[in-house]
Write an enzyme that holds these catalytic residues in place. Structure first.
Site, short mmCIF file in Angstrom:
data_model
loop_
_atom_site.label_atom_id
_atom_site.label_comp_id
_atom_site.label_asym_id
_atom_site.label_seq_id
_atom_site.Cartn_x
_atom_site.Cartn_y
_atom_site.Cartn_z
CB SER A 133 -1.06 0.13 1.25
OG SER A 133 -1.46 1.23 1.40
CG ASP A 162 3.49 3.41 -4.20
OD1 ASP A 162 4.36 2.83 -4.63
OD2 ASP A 162 2.14 2.93 -3.80
CB ALA A 204 -3.44 12.50 -11.72
NE ARG A 252 -13.47 7.78 -7.45
CZ ARG A 252 -12.55 7.19 -6.52
NH1 ARG A 252 -11.72 7.77 -6.07
NH2 ARG A 252 -12.84 6.03 -6.40
CB SER A 288 -12.83 6.80 -0.27
OG SER A 288 -11.97 5.79 0.19
#
Length: 554
Positions: free
Chosen positions: A74, A289, A384, A508, A510
């Site tokens: 994650s 990440d 993005a 929107r 999650s």
């Protein structure tokens, strides 16, 4: 062959399910916020065990093809843990099986679990006599080893052939899964080892870099995650003389540091460099990440102003380069780009009006982007946030492999295309592979980051989240650009946007948190901030929870 109920029941007793939690398998698999062991075990232990069972069933359903299991990747903080399954070609678990995953995870007792397993076997028409094979890997989170043991217990209850990939990035696990399933076939994707992964990328990049003037060293923020040791291993294979990099934020043994004030998500959302990373003007920087499937680039100008080069910028760079290669090689194939509603409007305009590339907009989520990209001969998709890749259709791969060039320039372009196919991890977004893709283009163009950035200027934008009572009350349409429910909300958003120059905003829900995300664009930074905040208050005042933000900012 029938289900071995005793083996499953005995194993399940060691992984009791908490009674007060409801689990949902989403785009990111199963996720739960938890503390390090033993609390992580209490929240997710039963889920991990049942994922092991499901992976075995999925493999049997597919006649023994290898299924991947990734623990616990994650971009979120260290306390966020989870697991996801990978299908045979390295793609996300087929959406039809997400319901089975949720069904098994929420069985409240061992007897209920047995009943749910039988239900899945019957509904999916699974032949339990078929073999099963699963490859699993994990990242640097302290909870991983405990959680992996639960997965292994689930696999062992079905006598599965197990491949322990060990410490890997998420994209490496996807790569291994595809390689194991294609080994020895005409579609062999590569050697099914991490060393094979490194060699494949290194050979491809070396080919693409041959004869090019070396760029200054690239500083890589590894988010204190698994990308740090894996980047260092890769550099040992390719050599600093081919790829000069400077790893920073590479501490994987310091508790709580994963993704903390660093990493792609931090840089993207905060619009600033990682903490304690001083930007040298005009030099290149990038951030992985925590599980190394996202990447963003950035630099500082001569006045020290931060400039972000996110997934939209990467898509434009890659699409333009690939289009040039296709044209130079004399290939008549169609290149397209897939985006989500989060894509900056300026990037869409650049792609369609300057590059002449068709653009498809789809709902957020890799499975939607990946599927849409497959409709093009060469389909690039980048969110993005920096997650993305490029897909080459089977017919395009054949054309690239077999096309006979008629000039030296065509031959050179074809050689580069063939190397590019090997360089790009087509199973999933891969920070290391995408880093090499960007470096390839900059190397060929001999561009600085500022020259790359000059292709177009982003419209100022802002992304905020609003805590809500029930995120499931929000549904969207038009690739998530319009709110369908609650009724009347879209009209209020339209009213807020109508008088804003260059204004665009959408909300929107999650997929993992009880919140909705509000995105806004406008002609100036000030109006983008104001619009985002105005829409956020519209949502909060009718559907929010917690304390209303003061001083006008979420």
């Amino acid at each position: 062959m029938s289900l071995n109920e005793n083996a499953v029941r005995t194993a399940s007793q060691a992984h009791p399910r908490p009674a007060d939690i409801t689990y949902t398998y989403g785009t990111a698999g199963f996720r739960a916020e938890s503390a390090p062991p033993p609390l992580a075990q209490q929240v997710l232990d039963s889920v991990m065990f049942r994922v092991g069972l499901l992976a075995a069933l999925r493999s049997k359903k597919l006649g023994g093809k290898t299924i991947g299991v990734m623990v616990t990747a994650s971009h979120n903080p260290e306390k966020d843990n989870g697991v996801k399954l990978v299908d045979p070609m390295g793609e996300m678990l087929h959406s039809s099986w997400e319901a089975y995953a949720t069904l098994l995870a929420n069985a409240l007792s061992d007897d209920a679990l047995i009943a749910r397993l039988k239900e899945v076997v019957q509904t999916a028409e699974i032949d339990l006599s078929k073999p099963a094979k699963v490859v699993y890997g994990y990242d640097t989170r302290p909870s991983c080893r405990t959680l992996v043991r639960a997965v292994v217990d689930g696999l062992s209850a079905f006598d599965v052939e197990q491949v322990n990939a060990g410490l890997v990035t998420t994209p490496q696990l996807h790569y291994l899964t595809r390689c194991l399933n294609t080994e020895g076939t005409p579609d062999a994707y590569g050697e099914p080892t991490i060393e094979g992964y490194y060699k494949k990328l290194a050979n491809a990049y070396t080919t693409l870099a041959k004869g090019r003037h070396l760029l200054p060293a690239l500083t890589v923020d590894c988010a204190n995650g698994v990308g740090a040791p894996k980047l260092k291993e890769f550099v040992k294979v390719i050599g600093q003389d081919i790829l000069p990099v400077i790893p920073v934020r590479d501490h994987i043994n310091l508790a709580g540091q994963l993704n903390l004030n660093c990493g792609a998500d931090y840089v993207k959302t905060q619009q600033r460099a990682p903490k304690n990373v001083d930007l040298v003007p005009w030099q290149r920087y990038c951030s992985f990440d925590g599980d190394a499937d996202r990447i963003v680039f950035y630099y500082a100008d001569g006045e020290g102003t931060f400039h972000l080069l996110d997934g939209d910028k990467i898509a434009g760079l890659a699409a333009g380069f690939i289009m040039d290669l296709v044209k130079d090689a004399g290939l008549g194939v169609k290149v397209g780009v897939v985006q989500t509603a989060y894509a900056n409007g300026a990037s869409t305009k650049y792609l369609t009006e300057v590059l002449g590339v068709p653009v498809t907009c789809v709902p957020t989520g890799v499975k939607h982007l990946h599927h849409a990209a497959e409709s093009y001969d060469i389909g690039a998709y980048f969110e993005a946030n920096g997650h993305g890749t490029v897909l080459f259709s089977p017919s395009t791969l054949t054309a690239i492999r077999t096309h006979t060039p008629s000039t030296p320039s065509q031959a050179a372009a074809l050689d580069n295309l063939r190397a590019l196919v090997e360089l790009i991890n087509q199973t999933v977004g891969d920070a290391l592979s995408d880093m090499l893709l960007v470096e390839t283009v900059l190397l060929h163009r001999q561009w600085t980051p500022a020259q790359w950035d000059a292709a177009y200027s982003d419209f100022p934008n802002r992304l905020v989240k609003v805590l809500v009572q029930d995120r499931h009350a929000f549904t969207t349409t038009d690739a998530e650009r319009k709110v369908e429910k609650p009724e009347g909300l879209q009209a209020k958003i339209d009213e807020a946007v109508k008088d804003v120059v260059g204004g665009r905003s959408f909300v929107r829900p999650s997929g993992t948190e009880d919140c909705v995300r509000v995105y806004a664009e406008a002609a100036t930074r000030e109006t983008a901030d104001e619009l985002a905040n105005k829409v956020a208050y519209i949502v909060f005042d009718s559907y929010g929870k917690g304390q209303r933000p003061v001083n006008g900012f979420f």
